[in-house]
Design a protein around this motif. Structure first.
Motif, mmCIF file in Angstrom:
data_model
loop_
_atom_site.group_PDB
_atom_site.id
_atom_site.type_symbol
_atom_site.label_atom_id
_atom_site.label_comp_id
_atom_site.label_asym_id
_atom_site.label_seq_id
_atom_site.Cartn_x
_atom_site.Cartn_y
_atom_site.Cartn_z
ATOM 1 N N THR A 182 41.079 40.445 35.700
ATOM 2 C CA THR A 182 41.937 39.401 36.252
ATOM 3 C C THR A 182 43.363 39.912 36.423
ATOM 4 O OG1 THR A 182 40.597 37.686 35.189
ATOM 5 C CG2 THR A 182 42.816 37.058 35.883
ATOM 6 N N ASP A 183 43.836 40.646 35.413
ATOM 7 C CA ASP A 183 45.178 41.220 35.474
ATOM 8 C C ASP A 183 45.244 42.348 36.497
ATOM 9 O OD1 ASP A 183 47.923 41.741 34.115
ATOM 10 O OD2 ASP A 183 46.918 43.689 33.999
ATOM 11 N N CYS A 184 44.225 43.182 36.512
ATOM 12 C CA CYS A 184 44.203 44.333 37.406
ATOM 13 C C CYS A 184 44.288 43.914 38.868
ATOM 14 C CB CYS A 184 42.926 45.142 37.156
ATOM 15 S SG CYS A 184 42.735 46.631 38.167
ATOM 16 N N LEU A 185 43.539 42.885 39.230
ATOM 17 C CA LEU A 185 43.464 42.457 40.628
ATOM 18 C C LEU A 185 44.785 41.905 41.143
ATOM 19 C CD1 LEU A 185 39.906 40.879 40.538
ATOM 20 C CD2 LEU A 185 40.601 42.887 41.875
ATOM 21 N N LYS A 186 45.708 41.627 40.247
ATOM 22 C CA LYS A 186 47.037 41.136 40.650
ATOM 23 C C LYS A 186 48.022 42.277 40.884
ATOM 24 C CE LYS A 186 46.502 36.940 37.827
ATOM 25 N NZ LYS A 186 47.000 36.216 36.636
ATOM 26 N N ARG A 187 47.619 43.488 40.528
ATOM 27 C CA ARG A 187 48.527 44.627 40.568
ATOM 28 C C ARG A 187 48.199 45.580 41.716
ATOM 29 N NH1 ARG A 187 47.217 47.709 37.010
ATOM 30 N NH2 ARG A 187 45.694 46.689 35.617
ATOM 31 N N LYS A 188 49.247 46.268 42.194
ATOM 32 C CA LYS A 188 49.037 47.322 43.170
ATOM 33 C C LYS A 188 48.364 48.505 42.476
ATOM 34 C CE LYS A 188 52.947 46.303 46.229
ATOM 35 N NZ LYS A 188 54.204 46.832 46.838
ATOM 36 N N PHE A 242 39.904 47.989 41.830
ATOM 37 C CA PHE A 242 38.965 46.948 42.253
ATOM 38 C C PHE A 242 39.611 46.081 43.329
ATOM 39 C CE2 PHE A 242 37.953 48.064 37.899
ATOM 40 C CZ PHE A 242 36.572 48.215 37.930
ATOM 41 N N SER A 243 38.774 45.360 44.054
ATOM 42 C CA SER A 243 39.257 44.421 45.066
ATOM 43 C C SER A 243 38.349 43.210 45.091
ATOM 44 C CB SER A 243 39.301 45.087 46.453
ATOM 45 O OG SER A 243 37.998 45.509 46.836
ATOM 46 N N GLY A 244 38.798 42.164 45.763
ATOM 47 C CA GLY A 244 38.013 40.942 45.848
ATOM 48 C C GLY A 244 38.225 40.060 44.637
ATOM 49 N N SER A 245 37.203 39.280 44.292
ATOM 50 C CA SER A 245 37.300 38.339 43.175
ATOM 51 C C SER A 245 36.982 39.027 41.849
ATOM 52 C CB SER A 245 36.328 37.185 43.390
ATOM 53 O OG SER A 245 34.988 37.643 43.298
ATOM 54 N N VAL A 246 37.273 38.313 40.761
ATOM 55 C CA VAL A 246 36.929 38.828 39.436
ATOM 56 C C VAL A 246 35.420 39.004 39.315
ATOM 57 C CG1 VAL A 246 36.968 38.325 36.965
ATOM 58 C CG2 VAL A 246 38.995 37.865 38.351
ATOM 59 N N ASP A 247 34.657 38.046 39.842
ATOM 60 C CA ASP A 247 33.198 38.159 39.791
ATOM 61 C C ASP A 247 32.713 39.403 40.534
ATOM 62 O OD1 ASP A 247 32.893 35.920 38.243
ATOM 63 O OD2 ASP A 247 32.421 34.580 39.911
ATOM 64 N N ASN A 248 33.347 39.688 41.669
ATOM 65 C CA ASN A 248 32.975 40.889 42.412
ATOM 66 C C ASN A 248 33.288 42.146 41.603
ATOM 67 O OD1 ASN A 248 32.077 39.460 44.634
ATOM 68 N ND2 ASN A 248 34.012 39.617 45.751
ATOM 69 N N ALA A 249 34.422 42.127 40.918
ATOM 70 C CA ALA A 249 34.808 43.282 40.108
ATOM 71 C C ALA A 249 33.836 43.472 38.944
ATOM 72 C CB ALA A 249 36.237 43.103 39.600
ATOM 73 N N LEU A 250 33.442 42.370 38.306
ATOM 74 C CA LEU A 250 32.457 42.469 37.223
ATOM 75 C C LEU A 250 31.140 43.034 37.740
ATOM 76 C CD1 LEU A 250 33.153 39.100 35.362
ATOM 77 C CD2 LEU A 250 33.373 41.384 34.359
ATOM 78 N N SER A 251 30.734 42.614 38.926
ATOM 79 C CA SER A 251 29.499 43.145 39.517
ATOM 80 C C SER A 251 29.628 44.638 39.803
ATOM 81 C CB SER A 251 29.177 42.393 40.823
ATOM 82 O OG SER A 251 28.871 41.039 40.565
ATOM 83 N N THR A 252 30.823 45.047 40.228
ATOM 84 C CA THR A 252 31.045 46.466 40.484
ATOM 85 C C THR A 252 30.891 47.277 39.204
ATOM 86 O OG1 THR A 252 32.564 45.982 42.316
ATOM 87 C CG2 THR A 252 32.729 48.161 41.288
ATOM 88 N N VAL A 253 31.454 46.772 38.099
ATOM 89 C CA VAL A 253 31.318 47.464 36.816
ATOM 90 C C VAL A 253 29.850 47.512 36.401
ATOM 91 C CG1 VAL A 253 31.941 47.452 34.371
ATOM 92 C CG2 VAL A 253 33.646 46.829 36.092
ATOM 93 N N SER A 254 29.165 46.402 36.536
ATOM 94 C CA SER A 254 27.754 46.337 36.162
ATOM 95 C C SER A 254 26.922 47.339 36.963
ATOM 96 C CB SER A 254 27.231 44.918 36.380
ATOM 97 O OG SER A 254 25.888 44.800 35.975
ATOM 98 N N ASN A 255 27.179 47.386 38.276
ATOM 99 C CA ASN A 255 26.445 48.319 39.135
ATOM 100 C C ASN A 255 26.782 49.763 38.783
ATOM 101 O OD1 ASN A 255 25.235 46.205 40.517
ATOM 102 N ND2 ASN A 255 26.809 46.150 42.114
#
Length: 509
Positions: A277-283, A287-300
Protein backbone atom coordinates in the motif's frame (compact mmCIF):
# COMPACT_ATOMS: atom_id res chain seq x y z
CA UNK A 1 14.68 -22.34 4.71
CA UNK A 2 14.31 -25.95 3.65
CA UNK A 3 10.75 -27.05 3.22
CA UNK A 4 10.99 -29.29 6.26
CA UNK A 5 10.63 -26.36 8.65
CA UNK A 6 8.51 -23.26 8.63
CA UNK A 7 8.73 -21.92 12.13
CA UNK A 8 10.00 -18.45 11.60
CA UNK A 9 12.46 -16.86 13.95
CA UNK A 10 10.55 -14.60 16.33
CA UNK A 11 13.41 -12.78 18.00
CA UNK A 12 14.27 -9.10 17.78
CA UNK A 13 16.01 -8.66 14.45
CA UNK A 14 18.88 -6.41 15.39
CA UNK A 15 20.80 -7.17 12.20
CA UNK A 16 18.07 -5.53 10.08
CA UNK A 17 20.09 -2.37 10.69
CA UNK A 18 22.57 -3.55 8.10
CA UNK A 19 19.83 -3.47 5.49
CA UNK A 20 18.78 0.10 6.25
CA UNK A 21 22.29 1.34 7.08
CA UNK A 22 21.68 2.14 10.71
CA UNK A 23 23.99 1.63 13.66
CA UNK A 24 22.63 0.29 16.91
CA UNK A 25 25.74 0.45 19.03
CA UNK A 26 26.22 3.31 21.43
CA UNK A 27 29.05 5.04 23.19
CA UNK A 28 29.68 3.42 26.53
CA UNK A 29 31.52 4.69 29.58
CA UNK A 30 34.69 2.90 30.53
CA UNK A 31 34.07 -0.37 32.32
CA UNK A 32 34.54 -0.51 36.07
CA UNK A 33 37.10 -2.94 37.48
CA UNK A 34 35.68 -6.48 37.59
CA UNK A 35 34.43 -7.81 40.89
CA UNK A 36 33.31 -11.20 42.14
CA UNK A 37 29.54 -11.48 42.57
CA UNK A 38 28.32 -12.53 46.00
CA UNK A 39 25.39 -14.94 45.70
CA UNK A 40 22.33 -14.74 47.90
CA UNK A 41 21.85 -17.42 50.50
CA UNK A 42 19.03 -19.55 49.13
CA UNK A 43 17.20 -22.46 50.70
CA UNK A 44 17.42 -25.08 47.97
CA UNK A 45 18.02 -28.81 47.77
CA UNK A 46 21.56 -29.89 48.57
CA UNK A 47 22.15 -30.99 44.98
CA UNK A 48 21.40 -27.42 43.85
CA UNK A 49 23.65 -25.69 46.37
CA UNK A 50 26.76 -25.78 44.13
CA UNK A 51 24.80 -23.84 41.53
CA UNK A 52 22.94 -21.33 43.70
CA UNK A 53 26.02 -20.78 45.86
CA UNK A 54 28.59 -20.22 43.13
CA UNK A 55 30.55 -16.97 42.91
CA UNK A 56 30.83 -15.41 39.48
CA UNK A 57 34.30 -14.19 38.59
CA UNK A 58 33.90 -11.28 36.20
CA UNK A 59 36.59 -10.15 33.78
CA UNK A 60 36.81 -7.08 31.60
CA UNK A 61 35.59 -7.58 28.02
CA UNK A 62 35.75 -4.28 26.18
CA UNK A 63 33.54 -1.80 28.00
CA UNK A 64 31.65 -4.57 29.77
CA UNK A 65 32.19 -7.34 32.29
CA UNK A 66 31.91 -11.00 31.29
CA UNK A 67 31.54 -14.17 33.32
CA UNK A 68 30.38 -17.76 33.05
CA UNK A 69 27.83 -19.41 35.32
CA UNK A 70 27.09 -23.09 35.68
CA UNK A 71 23.62 -24.61 35.88
CA UNK A 72 22.41 -28.22 36.01
CA UNK A 73 22.48 -30.08 32.73
CA UNK A 74 19.37 -31.98 33.80
CA UNK A 75 17.15 -30.19 36.30
CA UNK A 76 15.50 -33.48 37.25
CA UNK A 77 18.93 -34.84 38.24
CA UNK A 78 21.13 -31.84 39.21
CA UNK A 79 24.09 -34.01 40.20
CA UNK A 80 24.39 -35.53 36.71
CA UNK A 81 26.46 -32.69 35.28
CA UNK A 82 26.42 -29.01 34.41
CA UNK A 83 26.35 -26.63 31.47
CA UNK A 84 27.93 -23.21 31.07
CA UNK A 85 25.95 -19.99 30.64
CA UNK A 86 27.78 -16.98 29.21
CA UNK A 87 26.98 -13.59 30.77
CA UNK A 88 27.79 -9.97 29.99
CA UNK A 89 27.14 -7.00 32.28
CA UNK A 90 26.99 -3.23 31.89
CA UNK A 91 27.20 -1.53 35.26
CA UNK A 92 24.50 0.91 36.34
CA UNK A 93 25.75 4.43 35.67
CA UNK A 94 23.82 6.00 38.55
CA UNK A 95 21.74 4.96 41.54
CA UNK A 96 21.63 1.18 41.22
CA UNK A 97 18.38 -0.74 41.77
CA UNK A 98 19.75 -4.19 40.97
CA UNK A 99 20.33 -6.37 37.92
CA UNK A 100 18.10 -6.42 34.85
CA UNK A 101 18.35 -9.56 32.74
CA UNK A 102 17.53 -9.04 29.05
CA UNK A 103 16.64 -11.68 26.47
CA UNK A 104 16.42 -10.66 22.76
CA UNK A 105 14.25 -13.57 21.63
CA UNK A 106 14.70 -16.26 19.02
CA UNK A 107 14.69 -18.81 20.46
CA UNK A 108 18.38 -18.95 19.81
CA UNK A 109 19.23 -15.26 20.04
CA UNK A 110 22.43 -14.34 21.89
CA UNK A 111 21.80 -12.01 24.80
CA UNK A 112 25.55 -11.53 25.16
CA UNK A 113 25.89 -10.23 21.60
CA UNK A 114 22.67 -8.21 21.96
CA UNK A 115 24.02 -6.23 24.89
CA UNK A 116 27.61 -6.05 23.68
CA UNK A 117 26.73 -4.82 20.19
CA UNK A 118 23.49 -2.91 20.76
CA UNK A 119 23.10 -1.80 24.36
CA UNK A 120 21.33 1.42 23.44
CA UNK A 121 18.90 -0.53 21.27
CA UNK A 122 18.19 -3.05 24.00
CA UNK A 123 17.47 -0.51 26.78
CA UNK A 124 17.47 3.26 27.03
CA UNK A 125 19.78 5.44 29.13
CA UNK A 126 17.26 5.60 31.97
CA UNK A 127 17.44 1.86 32.58
CA UNK A 128 21.20 1.88 32.05
CA UNK A 129 21.43 4.44 34.85
CA UNK A 130 19.51 2.39 37.40
CA UNK A 131 20.30 -1.23 36.56
CA UNK A 132 23.21 -3.47 35.83
CA UNK A 133 22.11 -4.59 32.36
CA UNK A 134 22.87 -8.30 32.06
CA UNK A 135 22.76 -10.21 28.80
CA UNK A 136 22.96 -14.00 28.78
CA UNK A 137 23.08 -16.79 26.26
CA UNK A 138 20.50 -19.42 27.27
CA UNK A 139 21.52 -23.07 27.38
CA UNK A 140 22.25 -24.35 23.91
CA UNK A 141 22.88 -20.87 22.51
CA UNK A 142 25.94 -18.93 21.38
CA UNK A 143 28.79 -18.74 23.87
CA UNK A 144 27.03 -20.94 26.41
CA UNK A 145 27.28 -24.72 26.13
CA UNK A 146 25.80 -24.84 22.67
CA UNK A 147 23.87 -27.03 20.28
CA UNK A 148 25.90 -28.07 17.26
CA UNK A 149 24.47 -29.80 14.21
CA UNK A 150 25.93 -29.02 10.79
CA UNK A 151 29.06 -27.53 9.24
CA UNK A 152 28.49 -24.45 7.02
CA UNK A 153 28.14 -26.36 3.75
CA UNK A 154 25.61 -28.75 5.29
CA UNK A 155 23.76 -25.78 6.78
CA UNK A 156 23.57 -24.17 3.35
CA UNK A 157 22.00 -27.31 1.94
CA UNK A 158 19.57 -27.50 4.86
CA UNK A 159 18.49 -23.88 4.68
CA UNK A 160 18.60 -23.17 0.97
CA UNK A 161 18.33 -26.54 -0.77
CA UNK A 162 15.37 -27.15 -3.08
CA UNK A 163 13.15 -30.02 -1.94
CA UNK A 164 12.13 -32.22 -4.89
CA UNK A 165 8.48 -32.71 -5.74
CA UNK A 166 5.36 -30.60 -5.66
CA UNK A 167 4.82 -28.87 -2.34
CA UNK A 168 2.61 -31.05 -0.14
CA UNK A 169 2.83 -34.15 -2.33
CA UNK A 170 3.80 -37.55 -0.95
CA UNK A 171 7.24 -37.21 -2.56
CA UNK A 172 7.76 -33.71 -1.13
CA UNK A 173 6.73 -34.78 2.38
CA UNK A 174 9.01 -37.83 2.19
CA UNK A 175 11.96 -35.72 1.03
CA UNK A 176 11.27 -33.10 3.70
CA UNK A 177 11.10 -35.80 6.35
CA UNK A 178 14.43 -37.20 5.22
CA UNK A 179 16.01 -33.73 5.39
CA UNK A 180 14.67 -33.30 8.91
CA UNK A 181 15.81 -36.77 9.94
CA UNK A 182 19.38 -36.10 8.78
CA UNK A 183 19.47 -32.76 10.57
CA UNK A 184 18.12 -34.24 13.82
CA UNK A 185 20.63 -37.10 13.70
CA UNK A 186 23.51 -34.65 13.24
CA UNK A 187 22.28 -32.52 16.14
CA UNK A 188 22.14 -35.55 18.42
CA UNK A 189 25.54 -36.83 17.37
CA UNK A 190 27.31 -33.47 17.64
CA UNK A 191 25.52 -32.11 20.73
CA UNK A 192 24.99 -35.13 22.94
CA UNK A 193 22.62 -35.24 25.90
CA UNK A 194 22.33 -31.43 26.06
CA UNK A 195 20.04 -31.65 23.03
CA UNK A 196 17.25 -33.07 25.17
CA UNK A 197 17.69 -30.38 27.85
CA UNK A 198 17.52 -27.07 25.95
CA UNK A 199 13.77 -26.49 26.27
CA UNK A 200 12.30 -23.31 27.71
CA UNK A 201 11.28 -24.98 30.95
CA UNK A 202 14.93 -25.74 31.76
CA UNK A 203 16.10 -22.32 30.58
CA UNK A 204 13.55 -20.67 32.87
CA UNK A 205 14.93 -22.59 35.86
CA UNK A 206 18.39 -21.37 34.87
CA UNK A 207 17.14 -17.81 35.31
CA UNK A 208 16.52 -18.44 38.98
CA UNK A 209 20.13 -19.50 39.45
CA UNK A 210 21.27 -16.34 37.66
CA UNK A 211 19.03 -14.22 39.86
CA UNK A 212 20.57 -15.70 43.00
CA UNK A 213 24.21 -15.59 41.92
CA UNK A 214 23.82 -11.97 40.82
CA UNK A 215 22.73 -11.25 44.38
CA UNK A 216 19.11 -10.30 43.65
CA UNK A 217 16.17 -11.30 45.84
CA UNK A 218 13.80 -10.89 42.87
CA UNK A 219 14.25 -11.34 39.14
CA UNK A 220 14.06 -8.10 37.15
CA UNK A 221 13.62 -9.10 33.53
CA UNK A 222 13.01 -7.63 30.08
CA UNK A 223 12.11 -10.21 27.46
CA UNK A 224 11.52 -9.53 23.78
CA UNK A 225 9.52 -11.85 21.51
CA UNK A 226 10.45 -15.46 22.43
CA UNK A 227 11.95 -13.91 25.55
CA UNK A 228 8.37 -13.30 26.68
CA UNK A 229 7.70 -17.04 26.72
CA UNK A 230 10.89 -17.56 28.71
CA UNK A 231 9.90 -14.84 31.17
CA UNK A 232 6.30 -16.03 31.53
CA UNK A 233 7.52 -19.59 32.08
CA UNK A 234 9.80 -18.33 34.85
CA UNK A 235 6.89 -16.47 36.42
CA UNK A 236 4.83 -19.65 36.36
CA UNK A 237 7.59 -21.64 38.04
CA UNK A 238 8.75 -19.01 40.56
CA UNK A 239 5.93 -16.47 40.99
CA UNK A 240 7.19 -15.29 44.38
CA UNK A 241 10.59 -14.48 42.87
CA UNK A 242 9.26 -12.15 40.18
CA UNK A 243 10.50 -8.59 40.56
CA UNK A 244 9.84 -6.08 37.80
CA UNK A 245 9.13 -7.95 34.57
CA UNK A 246 8.25 -6.58 31.12
CA UNK A 247 7.34 -8.92 28.25
CA UNK A 248 7.40 -7.12 24.88
CA UNK A 249 6.12 -8.75 21.69
CA UNK A 250 4.43 -11.60 23.48
CA UNK A 251 4.04 -15.22 22.55
CA UNK A 252 0.90 -16.92 23.85
CA UNK A 253 2.00 -19.91 25.98
CA UNK A 254 -1.25 -21.67 25.12
CA UNK A 255 -0.60 -21.54 21.36
CA UNK A 256 0.17 -24.71 19.43
CA UNK A 257 2.73 -24.88 16.66
CA UNK A 258 -0.10 -24.50 14.15
CA UNK A 259 -1.45 -21.50 16.05
CA UNK A 260 1.99 -19.88 15.80
CA UNK A 261 2.22 -20.56 12.07
CA UNK A 262 -1.30 -19.26 11.52
CA UNK A 263 -0.74 -16.10 13.53
CA UNK A 264 2.55 -15.32 11.82
CA UNK A 265 1.19 -16.10 8.35
CA UNK A 266 -1.59 -13.60 8.86
CA UNK A 267 0.76 -11.12 10.52
CA UNK A 268 3.36 -11.12 7.76
CA UNK A 269 0.68 -11.05 5.07
CA UNK A 270 -0.87 -8.02 6.75
CA UNK A 271 2.48 -6.23 6.91
CA UNK A 272 3.22 -7.19 3.30
CA UNK A 273 -0.10 -5.59 2.37
CA UNK A 274 0.86 -2.47 4.35
CA UNK A 275 4.20 -2.32 2.54
CA UNK A 276 2.56 -2.67 -0.87
CA UNK A 277 0.00 0.00 0.00
CA UNK A 278 2.85 2.35 0.88
CA UNK A 279 4.97 1.30 -2.08
CA UNK A 280 2.26 2.01 -4.65
CA UNK A 281 2.13 5.63 -3.48
CA UNK A 282 5.83 6.18 -4.14
CA UNK A 283 7.86 6.81 -7.27
CA UNK A 284 10.10 3.92 -8.20
CA UNK A 285 7.84 1.25 -6.70
CA UNK A 286 8.41 -2.05 -8.54
CA UNK A 287 4.65 -2.71 -8.53
CA UNK A 288 1.75 -1.01 -10.29
CA UNK A 289 -2.02 -1.13 -10.22
CA UNK A 290 -4.02 -1.99 -7.11
CA UNK A 291 -2.80 -3.56 -3.88
CA UNK A 292 -4.64 -6.75 -4.83
CA UNK A 293 -2.80 -6.81 -8.14
CA UNK A 294 0.50 -6.35 -6.34
CA UNK A 295 -0.29 -9.20 -3.94
CA UNK A 296 -1.11 -11.41 -6.92
CA UNK A 297 2.21 -10.46 -8.50
CA UNK A 298 4.07 -11.53 -5.35
CA UNK A 299 2.09 -14.76 -5.19
CA UNK A 300 2.83 -15.55 -8.84
CA UNK A 301 6.49 -14.72 -8.29
CA UNK A 302 6.72 -17.20 -5.43
CA UNK A 303 4.96 -19.89 -7.45
CA UNK A 304 7.40 -19.26 -10.31
CA UNK A 305 10.38 -19.64 -7.96
CA UNK A 306 8.86 -22.83 -6.58
CA UNK A 307 8.78 -24.24 -10.10
CA UNK A 308 11.98 -22.67 -11.48
CA UNK A 309 14.51 -21.40 -8.93
CA UNK A 310 16.99 -18.66 -9.86
CA UNK A 311 20.66 -19.60 -9.53
CA UNK A 312 22.80 -17.17 -7.55
CA UNK A 313 26.40 -16.33 -8.46
CA UNK A 314 27.65 -18.59 -5.62
CA UNK A 315 25.72 -21.57 -6.96
CA UNK A 316 22.85 -21.50 -4.48
CA UNK A 317 19.36 -21.55 -5.94
CA UNK A 318 16.65 -19.08 -4.93
CA UNK A 319 13.44 -21.01 -4.36
CA UNK A 320 10.17 -19.82 -2.89
CA UNK A 321 11.12 -20.67 0.70
CA UNK A 322 14.26 -18.54 0.66
CA UNK A 323 12.37 -15.77 -1.11
CA UNK A 324 9.75 -15.75 1.65
CA UNK A 325 12.56 -15.48 4.20
CA UNK A 326 13.96 -12.50 2.26
CA UNK A 327 10.50 -10.89 2.19
CA UNK A 328 9.60 -11.29 5.84
CA UNK A 329 12.98 -10.14 7.17
CA UNK A 330 12.44 -6.43 6.36
CA UNK A 331 8.79 -6.72 7.46
CA UNK A 332 9.98 -6.90 11.07
CA UNK A 333 10.72 -3.18 10.92
CA UNK A 334 8.83 -0.68 8.74
CA UNK A 335 11.97 1.48 8.47
CA UNK A 336 13.47 -1.34 6.39
CA UNK A 337 10.67 -1.51 3.83
CA UNK A 338 12.89 0.20 1.26
CA UNK A 339 14.91 -3.01 1.17
CA UNK A 340 11.82 -4.72 -0.24
CA UNK A 341 11.80 -2.33 -3.19
CA UNK A 342 15.32 -3.47 -4.06
CA UNK A 343 14.45 -7.12 -3.42
CA UNK A 344 11.45 -7.29 -5.72
CA UNK A 345 13.09 -5.18 -8.44
CA UNK A 346 16.13 -7.45 -8.44
CA UNK A 347 14.21 -10.75 -8.48
CA UNK A 348 11.85 -9.49 -11.19
CA UNK A 349 14.95 -8.93 -13.33
CA UNK A 350 15.98 -12.57 -12.82
CA UNK A 351 18.62 -11.97 -10.14
CA UNK A 352 18.92 -13.68 -6.75
CA UNK A 353 21.58 -11.32 -5.35
CA UNK A 354 19.47 -9.12 -3.06
CA UNK A 355 17.32 -12.03 -1.92
CA UNK A 356 20.37 -13.90 -0.66
CA UNK A 357 21.78 -10.78 1.00
CA UNK A 358 18.57 -10.54 3.03
CA UNK A 359 18.23 -14.27 3.68
CA UNK A 360 21.87 -14.49 4.74
CA UNK A 361 21.37 -11.58 7.16
CA UNK A 362 18.35 -13.37 8.61
CA UNK A 363 20.38 -16.52 9.21
CA UNK A 364 23.56 -14.68 10.30
CA UNK A 365 25.46 -16.15 7.35
CA UNK A 366 28.68 -14.36 6.41
CA UNK A 367 29.86 -13.53 2.91
CA UNK A 368 32.51 -16.27 3.10
CA UNK A 369 29.85 -18.91 3.71
CA UNK A 370 30.45 -19.26 7.45
CA UNK A 371 27.78 -18.64 10.07
CA UNK A 372 28.25 -16.15 12.90
CA UNK A 373 26.38 -18.22 15.44
CA UNK A 374 24.32 -21.34 16.04
CA UNK A 375 21.00 -19.50 16.20
CA UNK A 376 19.27 -21.65 13.58
CA UNK A 377 20.36 -24.90 15.21
CA UNK A 378 19.29 -23.61 18.63
CA UNK A 379 16.02 -22.33 17.19
CA UNK A 380 15.00 -25.74 15.91
CA UNK A 381 16.27 -27.60 18.96
CA UNK A 382 14.41 -25.42 21.46
CA UNK A 383 11.19 -25.32 19.46
CA UNK A 384 11.15 -29.09 19.10
CA UNK A 385 11.15 -29.40 22.89
CA UNK A 386 8.59 -26.61 23.35
CA UNK A 387 5.79 -27.71 21.01
CA UNK A 388 3.94 -30.95 20.44
CA UNK A 389 3.62 -32.05 16.83
CA UNK A 390 1.22 -33.87 14.56
CA UNK A 391 2.87 -35.09 11.38
CA UNK A 392 -0.08 -36.98 9.93
CA UNK A 393 -0.05 -36.07 6.21
CA UNK A 394 -3.81 -35.65 5.98
CA UNK A 395 -3.83 -33.37 9.02
CA UNK A 396 -0.90 -31.33 7.73
CA UNK A 397 -2.59 -30.91 4.35
CA UNK A 398 -5.77 -29.70 6.05
CA UNK A 399 -3.73 -27.22 8.07
CA UNK A 400 -1.90 -26.11 4.92
CA UNK A 401 -5.26 -25.39 3.30
CA UNK A 402 -6.29 -23.35 6.34
CA UNK A 403 -3.05 -21.35 6.24
CA UNK A 404 -3.48 -20.69 2.53
CA UNK A 405 -7.04 -19.51 3.07
CA UNK A 406 -6.01 -17.19 5.92
CA UNK A 407 -2.92 -15.82 4.13
CA UNK A 408 -2.98 -16.69 0.41
CA UNK A 409 0.48 -15.27 -0.35
CA UNK A 410 2.56 -16.21 2.71
CA UNK A 411 0.50 -19.07 4.18
CA UNK A 412 1.50 -21.81 1.70
CA UNK A 413 5.13 -21.39 2.72
CA UNK A 414 4.45 -21.51 6.45
CA UNK A 415 2.78 -24.91 6.12
CA UNK A 416 3.94 -28.39 7.16
CA UNK A 417 5.73 -27.00 10.19
CA UNK A 418 5.38 -30.23 12.16
CA UNK A 419 7.67 -32.23 9.87
CA UNK A 420 10.89 -30.89 11.35
CA UNK A 421 10.15 -31.99 14.91
CA UNK A 422 8.18 -35.16 14.21
CA UNK A 423 11.49 -37.01 13.84
CA UNK A 424 13.29 -35.23 16.71
CA UNK A 425 15.14 -37.65 19.01
CA UNK A 426 13.62 -36.16 22.19
CA UNK A 427 10.02 -35.63 23.21
CA UNK A 428 8.68 -32.15 24.05
CA UNK A 429 9.37 -31.01 27.61
CA UNK A 430 6.83 -28.16 27.69
CA UNK A 431 3.06 -28.48 27.55
CA UNK A 432 1.22 -25.69 25.75
CA UNK A 433 -1.23 -23.99 28.09
CA UNK A 434 -2.03 -20.71 29.83
CA UNK A 435 0.34 -19.39 32.49
CA UNK A 436 -1.28 -17.66 35.46
CA UNK A 437 1.70 -17.10 37.80
CA UNK A 438 -0.56 -16.71 40.81
CA UNK A 439 1.05 -14.57 43.48
CA UNK A 440 3.53 -12.85 41.17
CA UNK A 441 4.18 -9.12 41.33
CA UNK A 442 2.66 -7.03 38.49
CA UNK A 443 3.92 -8.07 35.04
CA UNK A 444 3.76 -5.67 32.08
CA UNK A 445 2.93 -7.11 28.65
CA UNK A 446 3.59 -4.88 25.62
CA UNK A 447 1.83 -5.57 22.33
CA UNK A 448 2.08 -3.83 18.93
CA UNK A 449 -1.03 -3.77 16.77
CA UNK A 450 0.99 -4.19 13.56
CA UNK A 451 3.53 -6.72 14.82
CA UNK A 452 3.91 -9.42 12.14
CA UNK A 453 6.01 -11.91 14.12
CA UNK A 454 4.14 -11.87 17.43
CA UNK A 455 0.62 -10.70 16.59
CA UNK A 456 -1.04 -8.27 18.98
CA UNK A 457 -3.69 -10.78 20.04
CA UNK A 458 -1.01 -12.91 21.66
CA UNK A 459 -0.09 -10.02 23.96
CA UNK A 460 -3.76 -9.55 24.82
CA UNK A 461 -4.05 -13.26 25.58
CA UNK A 462 -0.95 -13.37 27.79
CA UNK A 463 -1.92 -10.25 29.73
CA UNK A 464 -5.28 -11.85 30.50
CA UNK A 465 -3.77 -15.21 31.44
CA UNK A 466 -1.35 -13.75 33.96
CA UNK A 467 -3.10 -13.07 37.24
CA UNK A 468 -1.02 -9.90 37.60
CA UNK A 469 -0.74 -9.02 33.90
CA UNK A 470 -1.10 -5.43 32.65
CA UNK A 471 -1.27 -4.61 28.95
CA UNK A 472 0.43 -1.70 27.16
CA UNK A 473 -0.75 -1.32 23.57
CA UNK A 474 1.35 0.38 20.92
CA UNK A 475 -0.66 1.33 17.85
CA UNK A 476 1.92 0.99 15.10
CA UNK A 477 4.09 -1.28 13.00
CA UNK A 478 7.15 -3.36 13.79
CA UNK A 479 8.24 -6.21 15.99
CA UNK A 480 8.31 -5.15 19.67
CA UNK A 481 7.84 -1.59 20.88
CA UNK A 482 9.96 -0.60 23.87
CA UNK A 483 12.81 1.77 22.98
CA UNK A 484 11.81 1.65 19.32
CA UNK A 485 8.32 3.19 19.10
CA UNK A 486 7.33 6.33 21.02
CA UNK A 487 7.69 8.11 24.37
CA UNK A 488 4.34 6.78 25.60
CA UNK A 489 5.64 3.20 25.59
CA UNK A 490 9.11 4.14 26.80
CA UNK A 491 7.86 6.28 29.68
CA UNK A 492 5.43 3.61 30.87
CA UNK A 493 8.10 0.88 30.82
CA UNK A 494 10.76 3.08 32.41
CA UNK A 495 8.40 4.26 35.14
CA UNK A 496 7.60 0.66 35.95
CA UNK A 497 11.22 -0.47 36.09
CA UNK A 498 12.53 2.57 37.97
CA UNK A 499 9.65 3.70 40.19
CA UNK A 500 7.56 0.53 40.19
CA UNK A 501 4.61 2.45 38.74
CA UNK A 502 2.00 0.13 37.22
CA UNK A 503 -0.31 1.71 34.61
CA UNK A 504 -3.83 1.96 36.03
CA UNK A 505 -5.21 1.28 32.56
CA UNK A 506 -3.74 0.49 29.15
CA UNK A 507 -2.25 3.82 27.98
CA UNK A 508 -3.09 2.96 24.35
CA UNK A 509 0.17 4.40 23.02
Amino acid sequence: MTSSRHWWRTGVVVAIAAVVSLTLSGCFPAARPPVTSTPRAEKVASALQPFYGQRLDWSTCGNFQCADAKVPLDWSDPSSGSVKLALIRHYATGKRLGSLLVNPGGPGGSGVDFIKNSLDYAVDKNLQEHYDIVGFDPRGVGSSTAVKCYDPKQMDDYLFGITPGQRGSDQWIAESTQEATSFAAACKQNTGSLLGEVGTSSAARDLDVLRAVLGDAKLNYLGYSYGTLLGATYAGLYPKNVGRMVLDGALDPASSNFDVNLGQSKGFESELTSYLTDCLKRKGCPFSGSVDNALSTVSNLLASLDASPIRNSDGRELGADTMVTAIIYPLYDSSAWSALDKLFEDVMQGSARVAFILADAYYDRNSDGSYSDNSTEAFVSINCLDYSVNANPASMRAQAAALTKAAPVIGPYMSYGDIGCAVWPYKPTRTEGPIHAAGAAPIIVVGTTGDPATPYQWAVNLSKQLDSGHLITYHGHGHTAYNKSNSCVNDAVDSFFVQGTVPKTDPEC
